[in-house]
Each structure stands twice: as C-alpha cells, then as structure tokens.
Design an enzyme around this catalytic site. Structure first.
Site, PDB file in Angstrom:
ATOM      1  N   GLU A 332       0.827  -1.210   0.000  1.00  0.00           N
ATOM      2  CA  GLU A 332       0.000   0.000   0.000  1.00  0.00           C
ATOM      3  C   GLU A 332       0.861   1.260   0.000  1.00  0.00           C
ATOM      4  O   GLU A 332       0.505   2.265  -0.617  1.00  0.00           O
ATOM      5  CB  GLU A 332      -0.947  -0.004   1.199  1.00  0.00           C
ATOM      6  CG  GLU A 332      -1.910  -1.183   1.253  1.00  0.00           C
ATOM      7  CD  GLU A 332      -2.719  -1.382  -0.024  1.00  0.00           C
ATOM      8  OE1 GLU A 332      -2.885  -0.422  -0.795  1.00  0.00           O
ATOM      9  OE2 GLU A 332      -3.180  -2.512  -0.255  1.00  0.00           O
ATOM     10  N   TYR A 425      -2.236  -9.124  -9.993  1.00  0.00           N
ATOM     11  CA  TYR A 425      -1.108  -9.040  -9.069  1.00  0.00           C
ATOM     12  C   TYR A 425      -0.046 -10.106  -9.389  1.00  0.00           C
ATOM     13  O   TYR A 425       1.073  -9.794  -9.773  1.00  0.00           O
ATOM     14  CB  TYR A 425      -1.572  -9.248  -7.627  1.00  0.00           C
ATOM     15  CG  TYR A 425      -2.480  -8.188  -7.062  1.00  0.00           C
ATOM     16  CD1 TYR A 425      -2.073  -7.394  -5.997  1.00  0.00           C
ATOM     17  CD2 TYR A 425      -3.766  -7.993  -7.553  1.00  0.00           C
ATOM     18  CE1 TYR A 425      -2.909  -6.435  -5.438  1.00  0.00           C
ATOM     19  CE2 TYR A 425      -4.607  -7.039  -7.014  1.00  0.00           C
ATOM     20  CZ  TYR A 425      -4.176  -6.262  -5.956  1.00  0.00           C
ATOM     21  OH  TYR A 425      -5.009  -5.314  -5.415  1.00  0.00           O
TER      22      TYR A 425
END
Length: 501
Positions: A332, A425
């Site tokens: 993040e 991802y």
C-alpha cells in the site's frame, strides 16, 4: 419388448449420471457456491465486459479545482458540505459528477445560476455547454458515512472518508465515461488529477489525516475546530479521523513528512519500521516521491484489509493475523509511487499500478531480508501461478477460477476476486521478475526509473510503460506483451523453463 428394455437401460443410465453429477456438485462445491463461478465463465466468454475499450494512448484530463467547506458531525457519521468545482475548459456538453458512495446533492448552480441537474444513484449530470472558458459548478451535498467496517464508513470511533463528495467525470475518445460499477473488490474508480482546498469543521478531539497538507487550525467556541488543507495534483481528496490515534513522524532527506499512526499503540513501532524501510527502498529503486506528505494508518480491526488513497496507505489492525502482513503494508505504501505519483485509470488498467506496487513490495523485502527471501517469494508465486492457484491473501491451493485469462484487461473482466488477484497481481509480479532477469539489474532499474520520472504527475497508460522499456531495450517489449496478452494456459508453457529448476 426390446425397445422397452433399451428404454429402461437408458433411463437407468440417465438417473445414474444425474445422481453422480449431483454428488460431484456437492462434493466439489466452491466455498461461495457455483453461481459466481458460472457467472464468471459466462461473462468471460459470452458477456460484455464492464469496460470494452481499445487501449488508451493519450488521456485528455480536465484537472479541476475543488473548494470544499465541510462539517463532520461526530458520532452521527454525517458529512455535510458545500463545493465549488471549476473546470478550466469544457470540451463536451454536460458535466458528469461521479457519486461513488450514496449522498444527497442539491442546490446545483453553474457560474452562479441555478440549474436543474439530473441526479441518479451513480452520478449528477450538470447541464452546461462546452466552453473554452472556465466553468464553475456550485452545489450542496450530504454524505452519511455508514456505521460499518468499509472503505467509506464510521467504525469504532474512526471515520474513513474516501470518495465522499461528487467527483468530476473522465472524458475519453470524445465522450464522458460512465461511472464504473463495483463488484465488491478491487478499485473500480475513474478520476483525473485535481487541485483542492478543503475546510473541515470537526469535533475538537478528532485528529485527521488527509491527502493534503494541513495549512491551518482554528478553535471554535463550541469545542469544535476548523481545519484547512491543500492538495495539488491528487486523484481525490480523502480523510481519516478519530480520537484514539498514537503517531510518530519523521521527515525524509528529500523533504517529505511521513506520519505513521495507529489505533493500537503497541503496533506503532513495527509499522513505523516497515514504513521507513519501504520509503527508502522506493526512493532509491524508483525515484523521489514529489508529494510533501505521506500517512500510513492502522485502523480498527475489520475496517478494511489494506487500501491505498492519495498520500494515504491504510490497513486494518487484524492484518497482522494474516500471512505476510508486512508485504501488504509496504504494497500500500508503494501506491504512493504507482497510482498516486504516476497515476493511471484504475478501472481501465488495474494491472498497471497493482503489478508495479506489488513488485515494489518485493524489492523492499529483498532489501530488508536479502536475495534469498526475494527468490523464495518468486518461487512461491511461480508454484501458485503454474498450478492456477490464486495469490495471497488466499490460502495456497485456492483456484484462480479462470484458467485461460489474460492480464491486460479492464476491471470487471473477472467476476471473482480470486481471478482478479491472480491476473492483476501475481502474474504481473512474475512478469517484472522475468524482465529483470532478461535485462539485468542495471537496465531493469533504469527502465523502472525511466517510466516513473517521465510519468510522475500525469495519467500513464500501457503505451507509456512500453515506451519506457523500449527506450532501454526495444527487444524486451515483446516479452512484456507476451505476459500481458497471452492466454494463461499457453503462457505457462511458454515461460516454465525460465522458472523451473
């Protein structure tokens, strides 16, 4: 008689097959049932995608200027406010304002004149003609933060205000894009960079972290306070506030003020250590972050898993109980470089920012734990990938649900989070590792820095990524395209020799 016997045999066979299929359906039933899987397969092969678009080469952003005066009404979770938003130039008739969360909008004016806007669940369409002169829309809004653990909500004394006001729509190919629909996972958002001045009146005990720089604080007579913020070139203006945060701050050598705050003081040390490591890794390997502030926030358990917002990296307290929480925290933080500094339309190219952020997280692990830890992570990713198992946070052995997909597709192509994590991802992490081995470290990191430096402060596209790679090694572009566009069953066979020992 013979016909009767044949019919009975056929009937018996059909009953046996039906019973067998029923037993298999029960025994092999996915955790969340067959309906999502069947819907996924139908949509993949027959149904329309959420965005059925040709690749975007050159965005046409508007870069609006927002002035918002808002009040947060404490335990009710209500935010009320007035907003002026100015678009420097309007190339199309009408101006859509996306409503990503439920809110009431009224009192709409254009350049000071009241107009009748079309308000629907997903957007406000303001009747205004295209113009080369700036156009200012004024409106009043009320957003009720749900008392629930969600991206936008008020939970256990913490208010998370993301996408809490009307956001100017995005133009593409000479028309306004429809506000994306959500599937309950991922980032179904579409917005251009904007400039903000925000004034927030709030209970005095609340401490707020935002996408911008706090420029002022004024105490009011009733125990409340008024805060002012400014933010330049951010995709939206988000805020997180509460009365129970413990925090620590430091300033990087490049001048960015980094704040780490947590609702659990005992977690502050390890969160701060991860933040320092990640910021240092990304600055060295990718480039200097151009924004003046970054806040990394640990929110109450159950609030979210982990989520990025402009200049904010959020994760829930119970993330520490999952496998590899460190990875998702630094992931993040990496979004401050990819999604925030170098932006993209997340709903159109979800693989672009998520893949780079996730590979960047591996680079930080490599710096913290060494090359062996990095290689072990790649080996695990390959085992999952080759067996069509989806990515962490799902347990090893969880099916990706779609065995013939591709990565370079818009959000919504895959109807389950298992497929989304796998193609957006995991497959991208292996792509960047493969490119690194092909180019060597020196050329590979030149490629990352080239892409970052040339696209910071703008909306990047696939074409920009390919150009950055072509500038370093033109022959490597074919390898990148193979990873992005090849059906998965074919791709696994093509690359297996480079990963298997």
């Amino acid at each position: 008689m013979r016909r009767g016997k044949r019919f009975l045999k056929l009937y018996s066979l059909m009953l046996t097959m039906l019973a067998t299929l029923t037993i298999l359906a029960v025994v092999l039933r996915p955790v969340d049932g067959w309906v999502p899987l069947l819907k996924q397969q139908y949509t993949l092969h027959f149904g329309p995608q959420v965005l059925n678009l040709h690749p975007l080469a050159t965005p046409t952003p508007t870069e609006p200027v927002y002035e918002i005066k808002a009040q947060f009404h404490g335990d009710s979770g209500l935010i009320s406010g007035q907003m002026n938003v100015t678009v420097p130039e309007l190339r199309l008739d009408g101006l859509p304002l996306y409503l990503y969360v439920p809110m009431q909008v009224y009192g709409v004016k254009v350049n000071g004149t009241a107009v009748k806007a079309q308000v629907s669940e997903g957007q406000v369409l303001v009747p205004v003609k295209k113009s080369t002169a700036p156009q200012t829309v004024t409106l009043t809004f009320r957003t009720q933060l749900p008392k629930a653990p969600s991206r936008t909500g008020y939970w256990q004394g913490v208010a998370t205000a993301s996408y809490w006001y009307p956001i100017v729509g995005v133009e593409r190919d000479g028309e306004w894009m429809k506000r994306p629909a959500t599937l309950g996972f991922g980032d179904p958002y579409l917005m251009d960079l904007g400039n903000y001045r925000v004034e927030l009146t709030t209970p005095g005990a609340f401490k707020w972290y935002s996408s911008g720089v706090q420029t002022g604080e004024q105490k009011l007579e009733d125990g409340r306070k008024m805060l002012t913020f400014q933010a330049q070139k951010v995709r939206n203006f988000a805020m997180v506030g509460g009365a129970g945060f413990a925090e620590t701050k430091y300033r990087t050598e490049e001048g960015m003020l980094v704040t780490v705050a947590s609702v659990a003081k005992a977690d502050l040390g390890r969160a701060a250590a991860l933040t320092r490591s990640a910021v240092k890794t990304y600055t060295q390997r990718i480039g200097t972050n151009p924004y003046p502030v970054l806040s990394v926030l640990e929110l109450p358990a159950g609030t979210i898993y982990a989520h990025e917002l402009p200049n904010l990296a959020l994760f829930a307290q119970d993330l520490w109980e999952y496998d590899d929480p460190e990875h998702w925290i630094v992931h993040e933080i990496a979004h401050a470089w990819f999604y925030n500094a170098v932006g993209n339309y997340e709903v159109e190219t979800p693989w672009l920012d998520e893949g780079l952020a996730d590979y960047a997280a591996l680079l930080d692990m490599e710096r913290r734990e060494g090359a062996g830890a990095y290689q072990a992570r790649i080996n695990d990713a390959w085992k999952r990938f080759a067996n069509n198992y989806t990515y962490s946070p799902y347990p090893y052995g969880t099916s990706n649900r779609v065995k013939t997909g591709k990565s370079a597709v818009p959000y919504g192509t895959y109807q389950t989070s298992q497929a989304h994590y796998y193609y957006t991802y995991q497959r991208m992490v292996l792509m960047y590792h493969d490119l690194r081995k092909l180019l060597g470290d020196e050329a590979f990191f030149k490629f990352l820095k080239q892409y970052y430096l040339k696209n910071a402060g703008r909306t990047a596209t696939r074409a920009d990524l390919e150009k950055a790679l072509a500038d370093i090694e033109p022959k490597a572009v074919g390898r990148l395209k193979m990873w992005l566009d090849t059906p998965n069953d074919e791709l696994i066979g093509n690359v297996a020799g480079r990963f298997q020992k």
